[in-house]
Design a protein around this motif. Structure first.
Motif, PDB file in Angstrom:
ATOM      1  N   ASN A  91      -7.784 -11.890  -1.660  1.00  0.00           N
ATOM      2  CA  ASN A  91      -9.115 -11.291  -1.614  1.00  0.00           C
ATOM      3  C   ASN A  91      -8.953  -9.773  -1.658  1.00  0.00           C
ATOM      4  OD1 ASN A  91     -11.504 -13.298  -1.078  1.00  0.00           O
ATOM      5  ND2 ASN A  91      -9.741 -14.081   0.083  1.00  0.00           N
ATOM      6  N   TYR A  92      -9.791  -9.141  -2.472  1.00  0.00           N
ATOM      7  CA  TYR A  92      -9.642  -7.700  -2.700  1.00  0.00           C
ATOM      8  C   TYR A  92     -10.631  -6.899  -1.862  1.00  0.00           C
ATOM      9  CZ  TYR A  92      -6.754  -9.054  -6.676  1.00  0.00           C
ATOM     10  OH  TYR A  92      -5.772  -9.604  -7.468  1.00  0.00           O
ATOM     11  N   TYR A  93     -10.141  -5.746  -1.417  1.00  0.00           N
ATOM     12  CA  TYR A  93     -10.953  -4.854  -0.597  1.00  0.00           C
ATOM     13  C   TYR A  93     -11.840  -3.944  -1.454  1.00  0.00           C
ATOM     14  CZ  TYR A  93      -9.672  -5.245   4.338  1.00  0.00           C
ATOM     15  OH  TYR A  93      -9.565  -5.646   5.647  1.00  0.00           O
ATOM     16  N   THR A  94     -11.288  -3.408  -2.502  1.00  0.00           N
ATOM     17  CA  THR A  94     -11.995  -2.406  -3.307  1.00  0.00           C
ATOM     18  C   THR A  94     -12.450  -3.007  -4.632  1.00  0.00           C
ATOM     19  OG1 THR A  94      -9.944  -1.632  -4.321  1.00  0.00           O
ATOM     20  CG2 THR A  94     -10.658  -0.531  -2.307  1.00  0.00           C
ATOM     21  N   THR A  95     -13.372  -2.324  -5.283  1.00  0.00           N
ATOM     22  CA  THR A  95     -13.882  -2.807  -6.567  1.00  0.00           C
ATOM     23  C   THR A  95     -12.941  -2.420  -7.703  1.00  0.00           C
ATOM     24  OG1 THR A  95     -15.169  -0.780  -6.857  1.00  0.00           O
ATOM     25  CG2 THR A  95     -16.274  -2.649  -5.814  1.00  0.00           C
ATOM     26  N   ASP A  96     -13.057  -3.164  -8.785  1.00  0.00           N
ATOM     27  CA  ASP A  96     -12.260  -2.876  -9.974  1.00  0.00           C
ATOM     28  C   ASP A  96     -12.630  -1.502 -10.535  1.00  0.00           C
ATOM     29  OD1 ASP A  96     -10.449  -3.357 -11.986  1.00  0.00           O
ATOM     30  OD2 ASP A  96     -11.871  -4.455 -13.239  1.00  0.00           O
ATOM     31  N   VAL A 100      -8.454   5.162  -5.655  1.00  0.00           N
ATOM     32  CA  VAL A 100      -7.946   4.968  -4.288  1.00  0.00           C
ATOM     33  C   VAL A 100      -6.842   5.977  -4.018  1.00  0.00           C
ATOM     34  CG1 VAL A 100      -8.521   2.509  -4.260  1.00  0.00           C
ATOM     35  CG2 VAL A 100      -6.258   3.245  -5.043  1.00  0.00           C
ATOM     36  N   ARG A 101      -6.629   6.275  -2.771  1.00  0.00           N
ATOM     37  CA  ARG A 101      -5.522   7.147  -2.390  1.00  0.00           C
ATOM     38  C   ARG A 101      -4.432   6.332  -1.717  1.00  0.00           C
ATOM     39  NH1 ARG A 101      -9.620   8.484   1.339  1.00  0.00           N
ATOM     40  NH2 ARG A 101      -9.105   7.946   3.511  1.00  0.00           N
ATOM     41  N   ALA A 102      -3.258   6.908  -1.540  1.00  0.00           N
ATOM     42  CA  ALA A 102      -2.128   6.220  -0.922  1.00  0.00           C
ATOM     43  C   ALA A 102      -2.503   5.750   0.478  1.00  0.00           C
ATOM     44  CB  ALA A 102      -0.917   7.147  -0.864  1.00  0.00           C
ATOM     45  N   GLY A 103      -2.136   4.509   0.791  1.00  0.00           N
ATOM     46  CA  GLY A 103      -2.445   3.939   2.100  1.00  0.00           C
ATOM     47  C   GLY A 103      -3.759   3.194   2.159  1.00  0.00           C
ATOM     48  N   THR A 104      -4.509   3.139   1.047  1.00  0.00           N
ATOM     49  CA  THR A 104      -5.790   2.425   1.019  1.00  0.00           C
ATOM     50  C   THR A 104      -5.534   0.918   0.992  1.00  0.00           C
ATOM     51  OG1 THR A 104      -6.858   4.228  -0.184  1.00  0.00           O
ATOM     52  CG2 THR A 104      -7.926   2.078  -0.262  1.00  0.00           C
ATOM     53  N   ASN A 105      -6.276   0.170   1.820  1.00  0.00           N
ATOM     54  CA  ASN A 105      -6.168  -1.288   1.812  1.00  0.00           C
ATOM     55  C   ASN A 105      -6.675  -1.825   0.480  1.00  0.00           C
ATOM     56  OD1 ASN A 105      -5.210  -1.308   4.458  1.00  0.00           O
ATOM     57  ND2 ASN A 105      -7.272  -1.454   5.326  1.00  0.00           N
ATOM     58  N   ILE A 106      -5.858  -2.670  -0.169  1.00  0.00           N
ATOM     59  CA  ILE A 106      -6.185  -3.164  -1.495  1.00  0.00           C
ATOM     60  C   ILE A 106      -6.549  -4.648  -1.461  1.00  0.00           C
ATOM     61  CG2 ILE A 106      -5.329  -3.555  -3.834  1.00  0.00           C
ATOM     62  CD1 ILE A 106      -5.905  -0.684  -3.287  1.00  0.00           C
ATOM     63  N   TYR A 107      -5.716  -5.467  -0.837  1.00  0.00           N
ATOM     64  CA  TYR A 107      -5.981  -6.910  -0.852  1.00  0.00           C
ATOM     65  C   TYR A 107      -5.391  -7.571   0.396  1.00  0.00           C
ATOM     66  CZ  TYR A 107      -1.126  -7.783  -2.300  1.00  0.00           C
ATOM     67  OH  TYR A 107       0.247  -7.855  -2.340  1.00  0.00           O
ATOM     68  N   THR A 108      -5.837  -8.820   0.617  1.00  0.00           N
ATOM     69  CA  THR A 108      -5.299  -9.652   1.701  1.00  0.00           C
ATOM     70  C   THR A 108      -4.809 -10.971   1.118  1.00  0.00           C
ATOM     71  OG1 THR A 108      -7.435 -10.696   2.151  1.00  0.00           O
ATOM     72  CG2 THR A 108      -6.925  -8.672   3.378  1.00  0.00           C
ATOM     73  N   LEU A 191      -2.516  -8.099   5.329  1.00  0.00           N
ATOM     74  CA  LEU A 191      -3.218  -7.008   4.661  1.00  0.00           C
ATOM     75  C   LEU A 191      -2.217  -6.118   3.930  1.00  0.00           C
ATOM     76  CD1 LEU A 191      -5.905  -5.485   4.228  1.00  0.00           C
ATOM     77  CD2 LEU A 191      -5.444  -4.263   6.363  1.00  0.00           C
ATOM     78  N   TYR A 192      -2.537  -5.734   2.670  1.00  0.00           N
ATOM     79  CA  TYR A 192      -1.637  -4.932   1.859  1.00  0.00           C
ATOM     80  C   TYR A 192      -2.361  -3.674   1.378  1.00  0.00           C
ATOM     81  CZ  TYR A 192       1.129  -9.208   1.803  1.00  0.00           C
ATOM     82  OH  TYR A 192       1.845 -10.324   2.186  1.00  0.00           O
ATOM     83  N   SER A 193      -1.631  -2.584   1.326  1.00  0.00           N
ATOM     84  CA  SER A 193      -2.202  -1.304   0.893  1.00  0.00           C
ATOM     85  C   SER A 193      -1.359  -0.706  -0.226  1.00  0.00           C
ATOM     86  CB  SER A 193      -2.286  -0.322   2.069  1.00  0.00           C
ATOM     87  OG  SER A 193      -0.998  -0.084   2.612  1.00  0.00           O
ATOM     88  N   THR A 194      -1.941   0.287  -0.913  1.00  0.00           N
ATOM     89  CA  THR A 194      -1.241   0.922  -2.026  1.00  0.00           C
ATOM     90  C   THR A 194      -0.341   2.037  -1.535  1.00  0.00           C
ATOM     91  OG1 THR A 194      -1.542   2.091  -4.099  1.00  0.00           O
ATOM     92  CG2 THR A 194      -3.164   2.495  -2.400  1.00  0.00           C
ATOM     93  N   ALA A 195       0.738   2.270  -2.268  1.00  0.00           N
ATOM     94  CA  ALA A 195       1.718   3.278  -1.866  1.00  0.00           C
ATOM     95  C   ALA A 195       1.456   4.639  -2.512  1.00  0.00           C
ATOM     96  CB  ALA A 195       3.124   2.809  -2.225  1.00  0.00           C
ATOM     97  N   GLU A 196       0.534   4.725  -3.479  1.00  0.00           N
ATOM     98  CA  GLU A 196       0.267   5.997  -4.153  1.00  0.00           C
ATOM     99  C   GLU A 196      -1.184   6.067  -4.613  1.00  0.00           C
ATOM    100  OE1 GLU A 196       2.582   6.341  -7.755  1.00  0.00           O
ATOM    101  OE2 GLU A 196       2.661   4.165  -7.997  1.00  0.00           O
ATOM    102  N   ASP A 197      -1.574   7.270  -5.020  1.00  0.00           N
ATOM    103  CA  ASP A 197      -2.942   7.468  -5.511  1.00  0.00           C
ATOM    104  C   ASP A 197      -3.071   6.893  -6.919  1.00  0.00           C
ATOM    105  OD1 ASP A 197      -3.169   8.875  -3.188  1.00  0.00           O
ATOM    106  OD2 ASP A 197      -3.139  10.860  -4.130  1.00  0.00           O
ATOM    107  N   GLY A 198      -4.302   6.553  -7.269  1.00  0.00           N
ATOM    108  CA  GLY A 198      -4.520   6.092  -8.633  1.00  0.00           C
ATOM    109  C   GLY A 198      -5.826   5.343  -8.793  1.00  0.00           C
ATOM    110  N   ILE A 199      -6.000   4.769  -9.983  1.00  0.00           N
ATOM    111  CA  ILE A 199      -7.157   3.934 -10.306  1.00  0.00           C
ATOM    112  C   ILE A 199      -6.697   2.487 -10.258  1.00  0.00           C
ATOM    113  CG2 ILE A 199      -8.989   3.446 -11.957  1.00  0.00           C
ATOM    114  CD1 ILE A 199      -8.994   6.316 -10.895  1.00  0.00           C
TER     115      ILE A 199
END
Length: 471
Positions: A91-96, A100-108, A191-199
């Motif tokens: 399940n995804y936290y953010t929209t397509d 997002v910036r580094a450390g943002t929760n992305i999915y579970t 819960l998983y988060s991103t390691a870097e900034d991006g789209i």
């Protein structure tokens, strides 16, 4: 006269009459003559009217000429694919297509499918009254301000509404996921988060590693293109791709172009590009290369990547020419010769505000005199003015005001123009052509000696002369 005639003893009398016959005196009918003259005049006038060249008016309006070529290009970006560490339902936290910036929760990831407050495990959400009112207000505002001439705004509004709905859905699910995590009701959820900034983009197509140097003719063909999209509450296995992150705002679009387009672009370093998806235009840095006999154009952009981050192939138009101004038909164009005179010889006549020149001439006694001759200036260029030769005599000499310097009229130059008929007669107006198509010119607007918007000109200049009356 009485005459006697003796015949056989009989006397016959004969009388000769003095009555003479005169011709009747002819009287001139003045009324008939006047009627005949008027009738003849009407006949001649009608014949001249029917045989005279017709001046059809054309109203000048602002317009543009657009020359473009449609192509399909492949988008190349800096894309990093992330793979699942474990198996489970995602399940995804953010929209397509969100930044997002580094450390943002992305999915579970969880062992079981999740059920949300609307009682469904699907990607649906129930809107609150406040959210409904906010969306209704956006729709009403757009509807009231919409104009047919700006239909492309419809695409922007569609994208905005989709983004708003996705944001509401994502926020609702994120709130429920956060609540479940904090309450400990989903102990098996990770819960998983991103390691870097991006789209963040929730799809992959296997072309994430493509670069400008590795583009091939086969990769430009989208007939066999396939893309895998990710959805909430679907099962993934460890090592499966779960999302990708576009980490650089700069991106490149590569497309094959024709030889005709190459001939137009070969000397250019940039080109204007319109994207068919949302009708937006961007300027792209241009680089042209040849690959196996095919001409490839590499279009570099440093912004707006987020608009098309989930698109691999984009339909575009290369705008080779986009010129705006006053639009006139080619049939209205004509040419006329003018005397080229230094601007310093133009003066005003006495107490009059009329412009003119001081012409050197002779009086009836042969003595040299100076007279003021009113003139119209048809164009001005590099401290010289263009004057109508019809108001002068050949080899006329003009005098510079407050000076003894003279200038003999000899040099002529031609100007392109049209015949303005605003005042009921033909008057030459200079035009500066900016662009052209098969039937029309785009000419410069704002020139004090040229045309203005809504001027009326002769549609066809053939056979028209200066000062001709417009029927």
């Amino acid at each position: 006269c009485n005459e006697k005639i003796i015949l056989g003893g009989l006397v016959l009398s004969s009388y000769t009459s003095n009555i003479r016959t005169y011709r009747k005196k002819k009287y001139i009918n003045i009324g008939l003559i006047i009627f005949g003259i008027i009738f003849l005049y009407l006949i001649v006038t009608i014949i001249l009217y029917l045989t005279a060249p017709r001046i059809t008016p054309y109203e000048v309006r602002e317009g543009s000429i657009l020359k473009d070529n449609a192509y399909t290009g492949i988008a190349i970006r800096t894309e990093n694919v992330t793979y699942a560490d474990n198996s489970g339902y995602i399940n995804y936290y953010t929209t397509d297509n969100s930044k997002v910036r580094a450390g943002t929760n992305i999915y579970t990831l969880s062992n079981e499918k999740l059920t949300f407050s609307n009682g469904s495990s699907e990607d649906n959400v129930t809107l609150s009254e406040e959210q409904k009112n906010a969306l209704s207000l956006k729709i009403q505002t757009f509807s009231e301000s919409f104009k047919d001439a700006s239909f492309s705004d419809m695409y922007l509004f569609k994208n905005e509404m989709e983004s708003s709905l996705q944001s509401i859905s994502s926020q609702s699910k994120m709130d429920q996921l956060n609540s479940a995590l904090s309450n400990g009701t989903l102990s098996d959820m990770n819960l998983y988060s991103t390691a870097e900034d991006g789209i963040v983009v929730y799809s992959v197509d296997g072309m994430e590693g493509l670069t400008k140097d590795t583009v091939t003719l086969e990769s430009l063909d989208k007939s066999n293109y396939q893309k895998t999209e990710f959805a909430n509450n679907t099962k993934v296995n460890a090592g499966d791709p779960v999302y990708k992150l576009v980490t650089d705002e700069s991106w490149t679009l590569v497309t094959e172009i024709s030889k005709e387009t190459y001939d137009v672009l070969k000397e250019k370093k940039s080109v204007k590009v319109r994207f068919s998806k949302d009708n937006q235009t961007l300027w792209g840095n241009l680089e042209i290369k040849e690959l196996d006999g095919h001409i490839l154009a590499y279009l570099g952009f440093d912004n707006s990547m987020i608009r098309y981050a989930n698109e691999r192939y984009l339909d575009i138009e290369l705008i080779l020419e986009d010129q705006s101004g006053l639009k006139i038909p080619k049939s209205a164009e004509t040419k006329k010769d003018f005397y080229v005179v230094p601007k310093s010889y133009i003066t005003q006549g006495g107490n009059s505000s009329e412009q003119g020149v001081l012409r050197q001439t002779t009086d009836k006694n042969g003595e040299s005199i100076t007279e003021f001759l009113p003139v119209n200036i048809y164009y001005e260029e590099n401290e010289t003015v263009y004057l109508d030769p019809n108001v002068f005599q050949e080899n006329d000499v003009i005098i510079k005001p407050e000076s003894t310097e003279t200038y003999q009229l000899k040099e002529k130059k031609s100007l392109k123009g049209v015949y303005n008929i605003n005042k009921g007669y033909a008057m030459f107006k200079q035009i500066n052509i900016l662009s052209e198509s098969e039937e029309y010119y785009i000419v410069e607007e704002g020139n004090s000696y040229g045309l203005s918007n809504y001027d009326r000109i002769a549609l066809d200049s053939t056979g028209i002369k200066e000062n001709d009356i417009v029927f």
